[in-house]
Design a protein around this motif. Structure first.
Motif, PDB file in Angstrom:
ATOM      1  N   PHE A  80      -1.848  -2.837  -9.509  1.00  0.00           N
ATOM      2  CA  PHE A  80      -1.845  -2.088  -8.255  1.00  0.00           C
ATOM      3  C   PHE A  80      -1.052  -0.797  -8.397  1.00  0.00           C
ATOM      4  CE2 PHE A  80       0.091  -0.975  -4.167  1.00  0.00           C
ATOM      5  CZ  PHE A  80      -1.048  -0.722  -3.438  1.00  0.00           C
ATOM      6  N   ARG A  81       0.099  -0.876  -9.070  1.00  0.00           N
ATOM      7  CA  ARG A  81       0.900   0.342  -9.281  1.00  0.00           C
ATOM      8  C   ARG A  81       0.096   1.383 -10.044  1.00  0.00           C
ATOM      9  NH1 ARG A  81       6.465  -0.627  -8.507  1.00  0.00           N
ATOM     10  NH2 ARG A  81       7.018   1.227  -9.661  1.00  0.00           N
ATOM     11  N   LEU A  93      -2.642   2.778  -7.841  1.00  0.00           N
ATOM     12  CA  LEU A  93      -2.084   3.652  -6.811  1.00  0.00           C
ATOM     13  C   LEU A  93      -1.770   5.040  -7.386  1.00  0.00           C
ATOM     14  CD1 LEU A  93      -1.072   3.880  -3.899  1.00  0.00           C
ATOM     15  CD2 LEU A  93       1.157   3.073  -4.683  1.00  0.00           C
ATOM     16  N   HIS A  94      -1.181   5.068  -8.573  1.00  0.00           N
ATOM     17  CA  HIS A  94      -0.915   6.362  -9.212  1.00  0.00           C
ATOM     18  C   HIS A  94      -2.212   7.132  -9.441  1.00  0.00           C
ATOM     19  CE1 HIS A  94       3.393   6.353  -9.856  1.00  0.00           C
ATOM     20  NE2 HIS A  94       3.353   5.110 -10.290  1.00  0.00           N
ATOM     21  N   ASP A 123      -6.944  -5.426   3.546  1.00  0.00           N
ATOM     22  CA  ASP A 123      -6.183  -4.224   3.927  1.00  0.00           C
ATOM     23  C   ASP A 123      -4.701  -4.558   4.056  1.00  0.00           C
ATOM     24  OD1 ASP A 123      -8.198  -2.153   4.171  1.00  0.00           O
ATOM     25  OD2 ASP A 123      -8.990  -3.292   5.851  1.00  0.00           O
ATOM     26  N   MET A 124      -4.412  -5.714   4.662  1.00  0.00           N
ATOM     27  CA  MET A 124      -3.013  -6.132   4.777  1.00  0.00           C
ATOM     28  C   MET A 124      -2.397  -6.340   3.392  1.00  0.00           C
ATOM     29  SD  MET A 124      -1.270  -9.409   6.665  1.00  0.00           S
ATOM     30  CE  MET A 124      -1.679 -10.460   5.273  1.00  0.00           C
ATOM     31  N   ARG A 153      -3.197  -4.838   0.673  1.00  0.00           N
ATOM     32  CA  ARG A 153      -2.968  -3.509   0.099  1.00  0.00           C
ATOM     33  C   ARG A 153      -1.696  -2.880   0.684  1.00  0.00           C
ATOM     34  NH1 ARG A 153      -7.351  -1.045   1.891  1.00  0.00           N
ATOM     35  NH2 ARG A 153      -8.787  -2.083   0.505  1.00  0.00           N
ATOM     36  N   GLY A 154      -1.529  -3.043   2.003  1.00  0.00           N
ATOM     37  CA  GLY A 154      -0.325  -2.524   2.657  1.00  0.00           C
ATOM     38  C   GLY A 154       0.934  -3.223   2.170  1.00  0.00           C
ATOM     39  N   LEU A 155       0.836  -4.533   1.910  1.00  0.00           N
ATOM     40  CA  LEU A 155       1.978  -5.274   1.373  1.00  0.00           C
ATOM     41  C   LEU A 155       2.312  -4.784  -0.035  1.00  0.00           C
ATOM     42  CD1 LEU A 155       1.035  -8.864   2.624  1.00  0.00           C
ATOM     43  CD2 LEU A 155       3.093  -7.588   3.282  1.00  0.00           C
ATOM     44  N   LEU A 212       1.943  -1.742  -1.067  1.00  0.00           N
ATOM     45  CA  LEU A 212       2.625  -0.459  -0.887  1.00  0.00           C
ATOM     46  C   LEU A 212       4.091  -0.672  -0.487  1.00  0.00           C
ATOM     47  CD1 LEU A 212       1.734   2.418  -1.169  1.00  0.00           C
ATOM     48  CD2 LEU A 212       0.901   2.374   1.172  1.00  0.00           C
ATOM     49  N   ALA A 213       4.320  -1.683   0.351  1.00  0.00           N
ATOM     50  CA  ALA A 213       5.690  -1.978   0.793  1.00  0.00           C
ATOM     51  C   ALA A 213       6.560  -2.498  -0.357  1.00  0.00           C
ATOM     52  CB  ALA A 213       5.656  -3.002   1.928  1.00  0.00           C
ATOM     53  N   LEU A 228       6.499  -1.207  -3.385  1.00  0.00           N
ATOM     54  CA  LEU A 228       6.486  -0.191  -4.439  1.00  0.00           C
ATOM     55  C   LEU A 228       7.895   0.166  -4.924  1.00  0.00           C
ATOM     56  CD1 LEU A 228       4.313   1.532  -5.836  1.00  0.00           C
ATOM     57  CD2 LEU A 228       4.761   3.315  -4.161  1.00  0.00           C
ATOM     58  N   LEU A 229       8.808   0.358  -3.998  1.00  0.00           N
ATOM     59  CA  LEU A 229      10.147   0.840  -4.378  1.00  0.00           C
ATOM     60  C   LEU A 229      11.203  -0.253  -4.341  1.00  0.00           C
ATOM     61  CD1 LEU A 229      10.163   4.252  -2.471  1.00  0.00           C
ATOM     62  CD2 LEU A 229       9.704   3.854  -4.892  1.00  0.00           C
ATOM     63  N   THR A 230      10.910  -1.336  -3.627  1.00  0.00           N
ATOM     64  CA  THR A 230      11.888  -2.425  -3.528  1.00  0.00           C
ATOM     65  C   THR A 230      11.167  -3.753  -3.661  1.00  0.00           C
ATOM     66  OG1 THR A 230      11.581  -2.346  -1.133  1.00  0.00           O
ATOM     67  CG2 THR A 230      13.514  -1.202  -2.009  1.00  0.00           C
TER      68      THR A 230
END
Lengths: 200, 200
Positions: B105-106, B109-110, B162-163, B165-167, B169-170, B172-174
């Motif tokens: 996913f990372r 996303l890039h 979709d949820m 995918r949103g999870l 994204l959440a 990504l940094l932590t």
């Protein structure tokens, strides 16, 4: 004299605030359109019609400018949401999903992804994301009339915002609005059942 | 002679396929770790222990390499999902959400975010995203035992992805796993009610 000084000072502060706001708006537009690699302080200053020196006076570093910009626009949008008249849940869900499908989301996404690879940016974006996320959650609970003391309600609202974020991502390269409307309608019905009647 | 030629040819094809797969795996790892800006054919070739010339023989352009890489790993993950034994819905949802929280996913996303700004990349990533999205939807319907002939079921499954995918994204940094588990548990219950009994 005191009166004159104040009068002379106020417009200067106003001008400074206006310059700052022009820079912030230009920074978000630039991030949304050109991504992180194409977004420098110079480019933003030019867009905003401000000298590079003035831009650096307001925002000493590139990180300062772009994190402040995303925060500023997120706060503006939060205020606009809070100012909405009381609405049915379907309209509230549509407004929340709308947060993730415009230029602000594109700008924030570019900033998040850049923060993966840039050590100076990462802690600031992490902190910003947490702050904006908490605020969005608070607004969602309020607008939906959700009673978070009931088990599962908190997670239901969180999942809705996660879905909204995922829908934003699905809209990145193509116009996904027709599919999105159908998904949102269906999930609003599920949400409505799960939340029960709106809190007064 | 025919037999000898075939025997000599097979190992060469195997070696070529192995080189290709090493390049694809290295390309995904590189995208996930360094982002698009840090991901060049040379860097990937070095990681994979392959000469730059050999890498360019397999993938003439940078766009070829990275879109092929994301597609290859997405297909591998799809096959792994399809091979899962029949499971309860909670496990299926967890497996689907897992698609969006790892290195693939990372990397994707890039690639998506880079495609916003790069004209050469954009049409290829758009097409890839549509293809992978359709395949993931098909697998989700199958594993969840969802009956798409019933109204709203298709949109329920789409909203779940979709949820997910949103999870992603959440995350990504932590490390968002504790919150994510609670959200997934709650929405699995809602989803279960909406989907009704699993199709046989």
């Amino acid at each position: 004299m005191g009166g004159v000084t104040t009068a002379a000072k106020e417009p200067k502060q106003d001008r400074s605030r206006a310059t700052r706001q022009r820079l912030l708006a230009a920074a978000v537009a630039c991030l949304a359109e050109r991504g992180w690699a194409g977004s420098t302080v110079s480019v933003v200053a030019e867009h905003a019609g401000v000298s590079r020196g003035a831009a650096q006076h307001h925002f000493p570093t590139r990180e300062d400018l772009f994190t402040a910009a995303v925060e500023y626009v997120a706060e503006e949008r939060s205020q606009a949401l809070r100012a909405l008249p009381v609405q049915d849940r379907a309209s509230v869900v549509a407004a929340l999903v709308g947060l993730y499908t415009g230029p602000l989301f594109r700008a924030a996404l570019h900033l998040w992804v850049a923060a993966c690879d840039e050590e100076q940016l990462r802690p600031r974006v992490t902190e910003l994301e947490a702050r904006v996320g908490r605020e969005t959650h608070r607004i969602a609970v309020e607008l939906l009339g959700a009673d978070e003391s009931r088990p599962g309600v908190r997670e239901t609202v969180q999942g809705l915002l996660d879905m909204a974020r995922g829908l934003g991502l699905a809209n990145l390269l193509t116009d996904d609005s027709a599919r999105r409307d159908r998904v949102v309608a269906q999930w609003t019905a599920l949400l409505d059942g799960a939340l029960g009647p709106a809190a007064p």
